[in-house]
Design a protein around this motif. Structure first.
Motif, mmCIF file in Angstrom:
data_model
loop_
_atom_site.group_PDB
_atom_site.id
_atom_site.type_symbol
_atom_site.label_atom_id
_atom_site.label_comp_id
_atom_site.label_asym_id
_atom_site.label_seq_id
_atom_site.Cartn_x
_atom_site.Cartn_y
_atom_site.Cartn_z
ATOM 1 N N GLU A 1 5.672 -96.006 6.919
ATOM 2 C CA GLU A 1 7.110 -96.132 7.140
ATOM 3 C C GLU A 1 7.487 -97.537 7.607
ATOM 4 O O GLU A 1 8.443 -98.135 7.117
ATOM 5 N N ASN A 2 6.721 -98.096 8.543
ATOM 6 C CA ASN A 2 7.141 -99.390 9.111
ATOM 7 C C ASN A 2 6.626 -100.590 8.316
ATOM 8 O O ASN A 2 7.067 -101.713 8.545
ATOM 9 N N ALA B 1 1.590 -91.835 8.316
ATOM 10 C CA ALA B 1 3.015 -91.812 7.968
ATOM 11 C C ALA B 1 3.773 -92.939 8.669
ATOM 12 O O ALA B 1 4.606 -93.612 8.059
ATOM 13 N N SER C 1 -0.210 -86.398 8.914
ATOM 14 C CA SER C 1 0.336 -87.746 8.766
ATOM 15 C C SER C 1 0.132 -88.285 7.346
ATOM 16 O O SER C 1 0.896 -89.113 6.888
ATOM 17 N N LYS D 1 6.124 -87.348 4.604
ATOM 18 C CA LYS D 1 6.766 -88.573 4.139
ATOM 19 C C LYS D 1 7.171 -89.460 5.310
ATOM 20 O O LYS D 1 7.198 -90.672 5.194
ATOM 21 N N SER D 2 7.505 -88.836 6.432
ATOM 22 C CA SER D 2 7.927 -89.628 7.592
ATOM 23 C C SER D 2 7.140 -89.196 8.825
ATOM 24 O O SER D 2 6.583 -88.096 8.859
ATOM 25 N N ARG D 3 7.128 -90.087 9.831
ATOM 26 C CA ARG D 3 6.388 -89.765 11.049
ATOM 27 C C ARG D 3 7.011 -88.584 11.777
ATOM 28 O O ARG D 3 6.319 -87.801 12.404
ATOM 29 N N THR D 4 8.345 -88.461 11.679
ATOM 30 C CA THR D 4 9.030 -87.353 12.339
ATOM 31 C C THR D 4 8.542 -86.017 11.776
ATOM 32 O O THR D 4 8.306 -85.067 12.511
ATOM 33 N N LYS D 5 8.414 -85.971 10.439
ATOM 34 C CA LYS D 5 7.950 -84.723 9.816
ATOM 35 C C LYS D 5 6.509 -84.429 10.216
ATOM 36 O O LYS D 5 6.141 -83.281 10.441
#
Lengths: 312, 284
Positions: free
Chosen positions: B89-90, B85, B167, B171-175
């Protein structure tokens, strides 16, 4: 290979579409990039540029349609070999925080089966030699972007795909990037790059495709496109005490399309060659000019014209 | 050309290891792990100076285990949650996938590279504690200690493969991190859940403590859904510990170290297979 393969075409999409839930991000796109050209992909944010590029790179799956690179269909997703001959720079470039640029590029050389002896010269070529021992996590955005270009150049690809390569960079980096793209093209590579800024595209591209809401609106050379869109730069002249009145002298200059006044500012739309004549005519008429500048037509203006039928 | 490139897997594994072994969080957690392990081995076992070797061994194992059961999952989740993730994202995943490498190779390479970081952290933690114990108490339980390390690494792999699975889904690393935290939390409270269920189904604490009313087998077997309990069972059975804080417990005959190891391997296999399919269909 497909039966209708044209050896002059490097990148081709046929009926390419992508649907995200209820949004049709790319809508039946037919696009062909000729071998050896710089092809600009122009459109406002959210037009579908990145989605199209990501489909070409196999990062997202097309809902419908086909993609060909050098005549080979690549949308079935199994062939990774074509990636040896493509260089890609995404919209958002990032690497691994704790690695140095040499470690980073060594890694990509391993994946592309390229000798690692090219790494240090490559870092030198993009101008990052001073930062060669630093971790990439400490790099500025422009430096990461340059490392991104270096990464894309590994293996001397014949096709480069750059997504907003100058987005968010300051003037110095934009210049470096632009020269880099021009050089790669001179060495024979095909370059497809996207942008939402008209001047970037204007300065570099052989042909430009304008895309909005997932649809291709026009493909042509920059001069032809400007002609079709009637894109003309606007001259903004500051005249103290103008009072919203347009001096008669302006209208007598050949090549002037429109002229209007807003307070102390006189806005004249005219051919590029007529700009000096406008200033001269105003001076001769005894109008005091404090300042003047050219306003480049924005892409949004071009779109408004195109969508409202001003194009064809 | 549908073959898998071992060379590509090796390159990714090497890169992941090099990048993450220098990750500040991992270094910090490993240092905390080492300090706590040294403290626990000193307080529980080494302090007795070998006066009560057998009792010391039990206390020490339980002390070390209760530290590892918290810190190893933390290290594993910290290593795994951003692996897919975060890179998506990055933007680094887009670059990586523009090179000739398949998604399956990336996934396997990451698991190996990150797994190796877990091996290093675990060996450093247990190694320093082991040296202290061997020097003060003796090395009688050396063989069992080595399997203790192996079981801890296995547990780390389980959490790592789960974190990597999260991961690929999130959808995001936070999730993804959130899901990892829920897994750790779930493992921590599972013991309480078991007791709750035991009481609710007519169990009796008094009877349980005195041993007159043994814990039902089906409830015991339910720890297969709790990674931390699987780990603790495996370790205690390996050291043949049947007494925890003074309470004896009779485990069902099938609850052996081998059983716990098999179930954990099953977890890992499932997580990796699911991660593969989830990553394969993911839009980057």
């Amino acid at each position: 290979m497909n039966e209708n393969y044209d050896p002059e075409i490097a990148i081709e999409t046929r009926n390419l579409s992508k649907r995200f839930k209820d949004v049709l991000a790319v809508d039946s796109l037919y696009m062909s990039v000729k071998r050896g050209e710089i092809y600009g992909f122009l459109g406002p944010n959210g037009a579908g540029k990145t989605t199209t590029i990501k489909m070409i790179m196999g990062l997202i799956r097309a809902t419908r349609g086909n993609i060909f690179l050098n005549g080979t269909r690549i949308d079935d997703g199994f062939d990774v070999e074509h990636r040896r001959k493509t260089g890609y720079l995404p919209e958002q470039v990032a690497f691994y925080r704790n690695l140095t640029p040499v470690q980073t590029l060594n890694f990509f050389c391993e994946l592309k089966d390229v000798d690692k002896s090219i790494v240090v010269p490559l870092i030198e070529e993009v101008g990052l030699t001073d930062a060669i021992h630093r971790k990439v996590g400490t790099y500025s955005k422009g430096m990461v972007q340059l490392l991104g270009i270096a990464q894309a150049m590994i293996g001397n690809p014949s096709i480069y795909i750059f997504d907003e390569p100058m987005g968010g960079l300051d003037a110095r980096w934009v210049k470096v990037t632009r020269e880099k793209i021009r050089n790669l093209n001179k060495q024979g590579a095909t370059v497809l790059f996207s942008s939402h800024i008209l001047s970037e595209v204007q300065a570099l591209c052989n042909r430009v495709a304008i895309i909005d809401e997932g649809k291709l609106l026009a493909v042509d050379t920059v001069p032809n496109l400007s002609k079709r869109l009637h894109i003309m730069p606007q001259l903004e002249i500051t005249v103290p005490g103008l009072g919203g009145r347009v001096p008669e002298a302006v209208f007598n200059v050949p090549g002037v399309e429109t002229a209007e006044a807003e307070g102390d500012k006189l806005l004249v739309t005219c051919d590029t060659d007529a700009r000096v004549d406008v200033i001269t005519a105003l001076k001769e008429a005894g109008v005091e000019i404090r300042d003047f500048r050219t306003i480049e037509p924005s892409l949004e203006d071009a779109f408004v014209k195109m969508i409202s039928g001003g194009g064809d | 050309m549908l073959g898998i490139s071992l060379k590509a897997i090796y390159s990714v594994a090497k890169k992941e290891f090099a990048d993450n072994v220098r990750n500040r969080w991992i270094v910090a957690l490993t240092i905390i792990f080492v300090i706590l392990m040294l403290l626990a081995s000193y307080v529980a076992g080494a302090q007795t100076g070998g006066g009560s070797v057998l009792g010391g061994m039990e206390e020490t194992v339980i002390g070390l285990m209760s530290i590892a059961v918290i810190l190893i999952p933390l290290i594993a989740v910290m290593l795994g949650y951003a692996s897919i993730a975060g890179e998506c994202e990055n933007g680094s995943m887009g670059i990586l996938l523009s090179h000739p490498i398949r998604r399956g190779e990336i996934l396997v390479g990451k698991l190996i590279g990150l797994g190796f970081v877990i091996v290093v952290s675990t060996v450093v933690g247990f190694g320093s504690a082991g040296i202290l114990i061997a020097a003060t108490v003796g090395a009688e339980s050396g063989a069992a200690y080595v399997s203790f390390i192996g079981l801890t690494i296995l547990s780390g792999f389980l959490y790592l493969s789960m974190a990597v699975l999260f991961s690929t889904i999130a959808k995001s690393r936070t999730k993804a991190l959130g899901m990892g935290v829920v897994l750790i939390f779930w493992s921590m409270i599972y013991g309480m859940i078991i007791f709750g269920v035991y009481m609710a189904t007519g169990g009796d604490i008094q009877g349980l403590m005195t041993g007159s009313e043994p814990f039902p087998n089906w409830l015991y077997a339910s720890i297969v859904i709790s990674p931390a309990d699987l780990y603790q069972l495996a370790v205690m059975m390996a050291f043949e510990i049947k007494l925890v804080f003074g309470y004896s417990f009779d485990v069902p005959f099938f609850m052996t170290t081998e059983f716990a190891v098999m179930v954990q391997i099953l977890w890992i296999e499932l997580a990796v297979v699911l991660a593969y399919f989830s990553f394969k269909k993911r839009d980057i």
